[in-house]
Enzyme design. Structure first.
Site, PDB file in Angstrom:
ATOM      1  N   TYR A  29       7.087   5.499  14.699  1.00  0.00           N
ATOM      2  CA  TYR A  29       5.816   4.775  14.792  1.00  0.00           C
ATOM      3  C   TYR A  29       4.718   5.655  15.399  1.00  0.00           C
ATOM      4  O   TYR A  29       3.630   5.800  14.832  1.00  0.00           O
ATOM      5  CB  TYR A  29       6.010   3.517  15.635  1.00  0.00           C
ATOM      6  CG  TYR A  29       4.761   2.678  15.778  1.00  0.00           C
ATOM      7  CD1 TYR A  29       4.344   1.851  14.745  1.00  0.00           C
ATOM      8  CD2 TYR A  29       3.995   2.716  16.947  1.00  0.00           C
ATOM      9  CE1 TYR A  29       3.190   1.083  14.873  1.00  0.00           C
ATOM     10  CE2 TYR A  29       2.854   1.948  17.083  1.00  0.00           C
ATOM     11  CZ  TYR A  29       2.453   1.139  16.044  1.00  0.00           C
ATOM     12  OH  TYR A  29       1.313   0.391  16.171  1.00  0.00           O
TER      13      TYR A  29
ATOM     14  N   VAL B 169       0.810  -1.222   0.000  1.00  0.00           N
ATOM     15  CA  VAL B 169       0.000   0.000   0.000  1.00  0.00           C
ATOM     16  C   VAL B 169       0.839   1.265   0.000  1.00  0.00           C
ATOM     17  O   VAL B 169       0.317   2.358  -0.242  1.00  0.00           O
ATOM     18  CB  VAL B 169      -0.991   0.023   1.186  1.00  0.00           C
ATOM     19  CG1 VAL B 169      -1.960  -1.144   1.104  1.00  0.00           C
ATOM     20  CG2 VAL B 169      -0.246   0.048   2.523  1.00  0.00           C
TER      21      VAL B 169
ATOM     22  N   SER C  54      -3.011   3.706  16.734  1.00  0.00           N
ATOM     23  CA  SER C  54      -2.431   3.018  17.888  1.00  0.00           C
ATOM     24  C   SER C  54      -2.555   3.918  19.104  1.00  0.00           C
ATOM     25  O   SER C  54      -2.636   5.148  18.982  1.00  0.00           O
ATOM     26  CB  SER C  54      -0.950   2.703  17.640  1.00  0.00           C
ATOM     27  OG  SER C  54      -0.296   2.296  18.826  1.00  0.00           O
TER      28      SER C  54
ATOM     29  N   ASN D  81      -5.596  -1.139   7.658  1.00  0.00           N
ATOM     30  CA  ASN D  81      -4.932  -1.777   8.787  1.00  0.00           C
ATOM     31  C   ASN D  81      -3.442  -2.010   8.555  1.00  0.00           C
ATOM     32  O   ASN D  81      -2.692  -2.174   9.517  1.00  0.00           O
ATOM     33  CB  ASN D  81      -5.616  -3.121   9.081  1.00  0.00           C
ATOM     34  CG  ASN D  81      -4.863  -3.958  10.089  1.00  0.00           C
ATOM     35  OD1 ASN D  81      -4.787  -3.620  11.266  1.00  0.00           O
ATOM     36  ND2 ASN D  81      -4.271  -5.051   9.633  1.00  0.00           N
TER      37      ASN D  81
ATOM     38  N   SER E  47       3.726   8.520  13.112  1.00  0.00           N
ATOM     39  CA  SER E  47       2.929   8.053  11.962  1.00  0.00           C
ATOM     40  C   SER E  47       1.485   7.787  12.377  1.00  0.00           C
ATOM     41  O   SER E  47       0.547   8.104  11.638  1.00  0.00           O
ATOM     42  CB  SER E  47       3.549   6.787  11.361  1.00  0.00           C
ATOM     43  OG  SER E  47       3.358   5.640  12.185  1.00  0.00           O
ATOM     44  N   LYS E  48       1.304   7.218  13.560  1.00  0.00           N
ATOM     45  CA  LYS E  48      -0.046   6.892  14.014  1.00  0.00           C
ATOM     46  C   LYS E  48      -0.815   8.149  14.434  1.00  0.00           C
ATOM     47  O   LYS E  48      -2.045   8.221  14.266  1.00  0.00           O
ATOM     48  CB  LYS E  48       0.015   5.878  15.158  1.00  0.00           C
ATOM     49  CG  LYS E  48       0.541   4.512  14.723  1.00  0.00           C
ATOM     50  CD  LYS E  48      -0.297   3.892  13.614  1.00  0.00           C
ATOM     51  CE  LYS E  48       0.092   2.448  13.341  1.00  0.00           C
ATOM     52  NZ  LYS E  48      -0.766   1.818  12.303  1.00  0.00           N
TER      53      LYS E  48
END
Length: 250
Positions: free
Chosen positions: A147, A57, A134, A83, A150-151
């Site tokens: 991480y 993706v 998250s 997801n 990004s979330k």
């Protein structure tokens, strides 16, 4: 209204596979998207009413090929679950730009690319988008500079989607899972980390993939017809206690 179709990215394992199976229990037809060919084939084996499609993706060219194939398989798209993601943790000083971009490319760019490409079809169906962020996107923690950022971006993107696409009948919501008892997590979490999570989570346990899937499928359903632009932490109350456990400091 009968909702009969769904597209799930990162569908070969974990939350994505659990969500796929729950959609199938509802009687939906599902396109399963993943970039891991072997894992996708294994996950799809034995399932009916599914179409597995190999796609990274984070790659616009692959997304451009995947979308018409998915629409050909389903005819219309009632739900999109973004997801697919990568979990790459490390200290700020050890996170070089290549590592940063690798995380952003899948976790944030991928959500944008797939959602944008499927927007015309979602308009026609007045469909639902559920993006998976998250708990690390809601509260800062150690080792999660790429991480967690990004979330947090996924949460903001969800609100943008809700604000702009609502007039077309598209709902966009975000799920923020807390610690989930996946095979990967159990393989890499030490007893110290597991005990620390249990102590910090009011429900005193990890969540299950099925519990996260239940929230996702609800937000994709017409039972959630007046819910959009929302971020739901499915975390056993973990957000209420804060994050950044000493056991997780590297």
């Amino acid at each position: 209204m009968t909702r009969s179709t769904a597209i799930v990215t990162g569908a070969a394992r974990g939350i994505g596979l659990a969500t796929t199976k729950l959609f199938l229990e509802e009687g939906r037809r599902v396109v399963m998207i993943d970039r891991d060919e072997a894992a996708l084939a294994e996950a799809a084996n034995g399932l009916t009413n599914i179409t597995p499609i190999l796609c990274d993706v984070s790659d616009p060219e692959q997304v451009a090929v995947m979308v018409p194939a998915a629409l050909d398989a389903l005819g219309h798209v009632d739900a999109l679950v973004n997801n697919a993601g990568v979990a790459d943790f490390g200290p700020i000083e050890q996170t070089d730009f290549e590592r940063w971009r690798t995380v952003m490319a899948t976790n944030l760019d991928g959500v944008f690319l797939v959602s944008q490409s499927l927007t015309p079809a979602l308009k026609q169906a007045k469909g639902a988008i559920v993006n998976i962020a998250s708990i690390s996107g809601l509260r800062a923690s150690t080792l999660r500079v790429a991480y967690g950022t990004s979330k947090a971006g996924v949460i903001a993107l969800t609100e943008q989607q809700a604000a702009e696409l609502g007039e077309y009948g598209i709902r966009a919501n975000c799920i923020c899972p807390g610690p989930v008892r996946t095979k990967l997590a159990m393989a890499v979490h030490t007893k110290e980390i597991i005990d620390a999570y249990h102590d910090a989570i009011p429900l005193n346990r990890y969540g299950t993939e099925r519990e996260i899937a239940e929230a996702i499928v609800f937000l994709c359903s017409d039972k959630a017809s007046y819910i959009t632009g929302q971020t739901l932490a499915v975390d056993g109350g973990f957000e209420s206690t804060g994050v950044g456990l000493p056991a997780l400091r590297g």
